[in-house]
Motif scaffolding. Structure first.
Motif, PDB file in Angstrom:
ATOM      1  N   GLN A  38       0.826  -1.198   0.000  1.00  0.00           N
ATOM      2  CA  GLN A  38       0.000   0.000   0.000  1.00  0.00           C
ATOM      3  C   GLN A  38       0.865   1.255   0.000  1.00  0.00           C
ATOM      4  O   GLN A  38       0.537   2.255  -0.631  1.00  0.00           O
ATOM      5  CB  GLN A  38      -0.916  -0.010   1.233  1.00  0.00           C
ATOM      6  N   ALA A  39       2.008   1.202   0.730  1.00  0.00           N
ATOM      7  CA  ALA A  39       2.859   2.373   0.882  1.00  0.00           C
ATOM      8  C   ALA A  39       3.783   2.575  -0.308  1.00  0.00           C
ATOM      9  O   ALA A  39       4.421   3.614  -0.412  1.00  0.00           O
ATOM     10  CB  ALA A  39       3.675   2.248   2.165  1.00  0.00           C
ATOM     11  N   ASN A  40       3.916   1.595  -1.179  1.00  0.00           N
ATOM     12  CA  ASN A  40       4.807   1.708  -2.336  1.00  0.00           C
ATOM     13  C   ASN A  40       4.068   1.299  -3.608  1.00  0.00           C
ATOM     14  O   ASN A  40       4.485   0.393  -4.313  1.00  0.00           O
ATOM     15  CB  ASN A  40       6.051   0.838  -2.135  1.00  0.00           C
ATOM     16  N   GLY A  78       6.806   5.069   0.722  1.00  0.00           N
ATOM     17  CA  GLY A  78       6.352   5.276   2.081  1.00  0.00           C
ATOM     18  C   GLY A  78       5.137   6.181   2.117  1.00  0.00           C
ATOM     19  O   GLY A  78       4.421   6.349   1.124  1.00  0.00           O
ATOM     20  N   GLY A  79       4.916   6.808   3.255  1.00  0.00           N
ATOM     21  CA  GLY A  79       3.718   7.621   3.417  1.00  0.00           C
ATOM     22  C   GLY A  79       3.905   9.091   3.135  1.00  0.00           C
ATOM     23  O   GLY A  79       2.926   9.843   3.089  1.00  0.00           O
ATOM     24  N   SER A 120       0.459   6.564   2.169  1.00  0.00           N
ATOM     25  CA  SER A 120       0.382   5.118   2.368  1.00  0.00           C
ATOM     26  C   SER A 120      -1.062   4.622   2.410  1.00  0.00           C
ATOM     27  O   SER A 120      -1.361   3.529   1.948  1.00  0.00           O
ATOM     28  CB  SER A 120       1.111   4.715   3.647  1.00  0.00           C
ATOM     29  N   ASP A 121      -1.951   5.424   2.951  1.00  0.00           N
ATOM     30  CA  ASP A 121      -3.352   5.019   3.022  1.00  0.00           C
ATOM     31  C   ASP A 121      -4.221   6.277   2.960  1.00  0.00           C
ATOM     32  O   ASP A 121      -4.720   6.741   3.981  1.00  0.00           O
ATOM     33  CB  ASP A 121      -3.627   4.237   4.312  1.00  0.00           C
ATOM     34  N   THR A 173       4.830   5.690  -5.064  1.00  0.00           N
ATOM     35  CA  THR A 173       4.914   6.260  -3.729  1.00  0.00           C
ATOM     36  C   THR A 173       6.014   5.548  -2.948  1.00  0.00           C
ATOM     37  O   THR A 173       6.217   4.346  -3.091  1.00  0.00           O
ATOM     38  CB  THR A 173       3.579   6.118  -2.982  1.00  0.00           C
ATOM     39  N   ASP A 188       1.979  11.579   7.054  1.00  0.00           N
ATOM     40  CA  ASP A 188       1.679  10.389   6.256  1.00  0.00           C
ATOM     41  C   ASP A 188       0.324  10.558   5.564  1.00  0.00           C
ATOM     42  O   ASP A 188      -0.727  10.453   6.191  1.00  0.00           O
ATOM     43  CB  ASP A 188       1.670   9.154   7.158  1.00  0.00           C
TER      44      ASP A 188
END
Length: 213
Positions: free
Chosen positions: A21-23, A55-56, A99-100, A53, A96
């Motif tokens: 999700q973060a990348n 990370g966040g 990431s989400d 992406t 952040d």
């Protein structure tokens, strides 16, 4: 109560999903205005990019922007006199948000980009002489609005600085004593003009749609 072993197993199972999700890779396409020197002149620009992406808080991308010819150029050859920016961009958020992304919540990032500016020719050029290519660097503010987990609306306010080199061009027209004098195009006579190096601002804003894969 969940024991330490079960908690560790749960986190281990969840980690790959969080990392993915973060990348996540993404594609982005859109349009806006990117003027040459004058921020109050609307000049159509088209942009396409692809990236990932990291990370966040960070994202990297390869970007292509096509800047249309400014007003006053031959309307039948606007594509001929367009300029192309090809570069690598970096986005950074101060918290952040990548990431989400939470849907329907405004997010703010800063943006820097650098690369090569392909300038092409100009209307009065002899034999369609190309101007020298140049490096560029840009910066801006990004506003992201996640519509869903995969579709994000992005707006940017930015300025791209083109570091134009000194060069000598052959032109059928020249500004002399405040007047523009021209030889017939296609004829044997022309002016030789020495252009100094300069930094050219390209301010504007872009509206794009980002699709997370």
């Amino acid at each position: 109560m969940i024991g330490p072993t079960r908690a560790l197993l749960f986190l281990a199972a969840l980690a790959p999903a969080l990392a993915a999700q973060a990348n996540r890779p993404f594609l982005e396409i859109g349009a806006g205005t990117l003027a040459r020197s004058d921020p109050f002149t609307v000049t159509l620009a088209l942009r396409a990019s692809g990236g990932v992406t990291l990370g966040g808080r960070n994202a990297a991308s390869i970007e292509y922007t096509r800047q249309s010819a400014p007003r006053g150029y031959d309307s039948n050859n606007l594509g001929k006199y367009a300029r192309d920016f090809l570069g690598i961009g970096w986005q950074h958020a101060f918290q952040d948000v990548l990431s989400d992304p939470e849907p329907k919540r405004m997010q703010y990032l800063v943006r820097i980009v650098g690369g090569a500016l392909f300038r092409g020719t100009f209307p009065e050029a002899v034999d369609d002489q190309d101007l020298r290519n140049a490096p560029f660097a840009g910066f801006g503010l990004l506003l992201r609005y996640p519509i869903s987990s995969r579709v994000i609306a992005v707006g940017s306010i930015e300025d791209i600085l083109g570091f134009l080199p000194a060069e000598t061009v052959r032109s059928y027209c020249s500004d002399l004593s405040g007047q523009t004098l021209c030889y017939p195009q296609g004829g044997p006579d022309y002016y030789t003009i020495d252009l100094p190096d300069k930094v050219q601002h390209n301010p504007g804003f872009m509206l794009t749609m980002q699709f997370r894969l």
